[in-house]
Design an enzyme around this catalytic site. Structure first.
Site, PDB file in Angstrom:
ATOM      1  N   TYR A  34      -3.128  10.191  -5.186  1.00 30.17           N
ATOM      2  CA  TYR A  34      -4.386  10.145  -4.623  1.00 30.17           C
ATOM      3  C   TYR A  34      -4.151   9.125  -3.716  1.00 30.17           C
ATOM      4  CZ  TYR A  34      -9.285   9.600  -2.574  1.00 30.17           C
ATOM      5  OH  TYR A  34     -10.132   9.998  -2.328  1.00 30.17           O
ATOM      6  N   ASP A  43       1.790   2.277  -0.709  1.00 29.73           N
ATOM      7  CA  ASP A  43      -0.046   2.431  -0.880  1.00 29.73           C
ATOM      8  C   ASP A  43      -0.681   1.528  -1.698  1.00 29.73           C
ATOM      9  OD1 ASP A  43      -3.112   2.780  -1.254  1.00 29.73           O
ATOM     10  OD2 ASP A  43      -2.444   4.830  -1.043  1.00 29.73           O
ATOM     11  N   LYS A  61      -9.953  -1.519  -0.873  1.00 32.21           N
ATOM     12  CA  LYS A  61     -10.601  -2.274  -2.267  1.00 32.21           C
ATOM     13  C   LYS A  61     -11.354  -3.941  -2.563  1.00 32.21           C
ATOM     14  CE  LYS A  61     -10.041   1.769  -4.557  1.00 32.21           C
ATOM     15  NZ  LYS A  61     -10.940   3.412  -5.066  1.00 32.21           N
TER      16      LYS A  61
HETATM   17  C1  LIG Z   1      -4.240   4.117  -3.735  1.00 27.19           C
HETATM   18  C2  LIG Z   1      -5.606   5.272  -2.981  1.00 27.19           C
HETATM   19  N1  LIG Z   1      -5.014   4.965  -2.475  1.00 27.19           N
HETATM   20  C3  LIG Z   1      -6.224   5.489  -0.664  1.00 27.19           C
HETATM   21  C4  LIG Z   1      -7.398   5.088  -1.900  1.00 27.19           C
HETATM   22  C5  LIG Z   1      -8.554   5.741  -0.607  1.00 27.19           C
HETATM   23  O1  LIG Z   1      -9.319   4.534  -0.143  1.00 27.19           O
HETATM   24  P1  LIG Z   1     -10.566   4.378   0.281  1.00 27.19           P
HETATM   25  O2  LIG Z   1     -11.857   4.913  -0.812  1.00 27.19           O
HETATM   26  O3  LIG Z   1     -11.482   3.518   0.492  1.00 27.19           O
HETATM   27  O4  LIG Z   1     -10.807   5.875   1.403  1.00 27.19           O
HETATM   28  C6  LIG Z   1      -8.364   5.516  -2.598  1.00 27.19           C
HETATM   29  C7  LIG Z   1      -9.347   5.755  -2.905  1.00 27.19           C
HETATM   30  O5  LIG Z   1      -9.559   5.297  -4.261  1.00 27.19           O
HETATM   31  C8  LIG Z   1      -6.569   5.447  -3.869  1.00 27.19           C
HETATM   32  O6  LIG Z   1      -7.140   5.045  -5.095  1.00 27.19           O
END
Ligand SMILES: Cc1ncc(COP(=O)(O)O)c(C=O)c1O
Length: 444
Positions: A153, A254, A281
């Site tokens: 994700y 990421d 986050k």
């Molecule tokens: C690994 C990862 N990348 C990107 C995101 C997307 O972040 P946001 O919810 O702030 O758009 C998340 C969200 O949980 C995530 O876990």
């Protein structure tokens, strides 16, 4: 608060406040909310307030919060230092059509800590950070495709949603098929994403070589939460780094979640430096945030000082001073000692969970690192999305245990991936482990 006693969940009772709110919400929002993740049938509990490690719902029930708004609240709820910084900023204004010093301070802190980050730019979410990273990689390389790992994700951008929820029916016998997540995903999006298998050196090497002239970026989460929370093997990441360097492909980590596992993020533990890193986050101290950082060379695609940038980047609330002030305090409070303490608590919870499963003679295992843990009800060797993918029976077990845990005062995501916050100590961890042992018994 005693958490191991099972209580009736008031939010599910016929006249509950949550039911009343949900019925109102459904009249103005599809499914009653703005975020798929927070929905649960027949309706979710509604949050009233939170303090430290505790979240309280509108029907008055308290639970220890192992969700922490999906890992973003590393200092729990209503942290006094973060609140003070935000209140201070509120009186001076919340957003301007000028840059502020606050973004420089947070950028300085991040670039001093995260090995790959020389330059950084802020966004309002992790999804945007990932999207801007991919646009930067395309602008830098002049190539159209990206590669990502099956089941991982990375937020809501079309390209990174590819093969997020592949199933045994459609994931392909050998090399992963590009599958759509959202209905209506254009075929061109699927064609522009090469899907790889996590921790599988042989197939990853072969697919990167096959697409080397078209790949702008390889996107990798060093410990993907939705794909089993299985750490990337160091040798695997090193090989991906070598290949991407050799072929001029941008390696993007990421670290939206994994930044919380170490002072310098997961990359500091792996000893591998990507070209770009997306973050979010914890760096916003509980406020909406994202950031893309990396080498000055790749990040220069955003630079507007040398003519129109190769990758233009706007955003009305980017680097707004409220988020920046909250994020700066949150990050400053995360000292190396605090990471060590979270590591110890994380080990304690992982060991406690494993012992409880052993004691109950239930096959299972726990993955994760630092303040993150994921409970699995099977003992298959875990290396990637496919090995962590649940059978229908395992999914049912997860659902039952989840219900028992929430009913014992432990708030945790439905897929049993929990995280710790700094207001927690041994007390909260022991409470979790006892509640888990009882939940296993009750769910039999
Ligand atoms: C690994 C990862 N990348 C990107 C995101 C997307 O972040 P946001 O919810 O702030 O758009 C998340 C969200 O949980 C995530 O876990």
């Amino acid at each position: 608060m005693v958490v191991t006693n099972r209580f009736e969940e008031r939010f599910l009772e016929p006249g509950s406040d949550a039911k009343r709110l949900y019925e109102r919400a459904r009249k103005v929002m599809p499914g009653g909310n703005s975020r798929t993740t927070v929905y649960q049938a027949p309706h979710p509990p509604y949050a009233a307030r939170g303090s430290g490690a505790v979240i309280v719902d509108t029907d008055g029930q308290e639970r220890f919060d192992f969700v922490n708004n999906y890992t973003s609240l590393i200092h729990g709820h209503a942290d006094a230092d973060i609140n003070a910084a935000v209140i201070e900023q509120l009186q001076w204004g919340t957003a301007f059509g000028m840059p502020t010093e606050s973004e420089i301070k947070l950028a300085e802190l991040i670039s001093a800590r995260v090995p790959s980050v020389e330059h950084v730019r802020f966004t309002n979410s992790g999804s945007e950070a990932v999207m801007m990273g991919i646009k930067a990689a395309r602008a830098f390389t002049g190539r159209p495709k990206i590669a990502k790992f099956e089941g991982c994700y990375h937020g809501s951008y079309d390209f990174v949603e590819v093969s997020l929820a592949s199933t045994p029916e459609n994931w392909g016998a050998d090399d992963p098929t590009s599958t759509a997540y959202s209905w209506g995903t254009p075929q061109s999006v699927l064609d522009d994403v090469v899907v790889l298998k996590f921790n599988d050196i042989e197939s990853t090497e072969r697919l990167i070589e096959q697409h080397k002239h078209e790949l702008a970026a390889v996107l990798m989460d060093p410990m993907p939460m939705r794909a089993g929370l299985i750490p990337a093997e160091a040798a695997f990441v090193q090989r991906v780094r070598e290949l991407t360097k050799q072929y001029g492909i941008v390696l993007m980590f990421d670290e939206v979640v994994s930044l919380r596992v170490a002072y310098g993020g997961a990359q500091s533990l792996l000893g591998v430096t990507p070209d770009l890193t997306s973050m979010a986050k914890i760096i916003g101290g509980g406020f909406p945030v994202g950031a893309i950082g990396g080498s000055a060379e790749v990040m220069s695609v955003f630079d507007p000082s040398q003519g129109y940038p190769r990758a233009p980047h706007g955003g009305t609330f980017n680097a707004n001073p409220v988020t920046m002030a909250a994020g700066l305090v949150a990050m400053e409070k995360l000292t190396p000692q605090e990471f060590e303490r979270l590591d110890r608590l994380g080990d304690m919870v992982r060991e406690g969970i494993a012992e409880a499963m052993d004691g109950a003679r239930i096959p299972g295992q726990v993955t994760g690192r630092g303040s993150l843990f994921h409970i699995h009800f099977h003992d298959r060797p875990l290396s990637d999305y496919r090995s962590s993918h649940l059978t229908p029976e395992e999914a049912l077990k997860v659902k039952r245990v989840h219900r028992e845990l929430v009913g014992r005062g432990v708030f945790i995501p439905g897929f049993l991936v929990g995280n710790l916050s700094t207001p927690m100590d041994e007390g909260e961890v022991s409470a979790f482990v006892s509640a888990f042992a009882d939940a296993l018994d009750a769910a039999r």
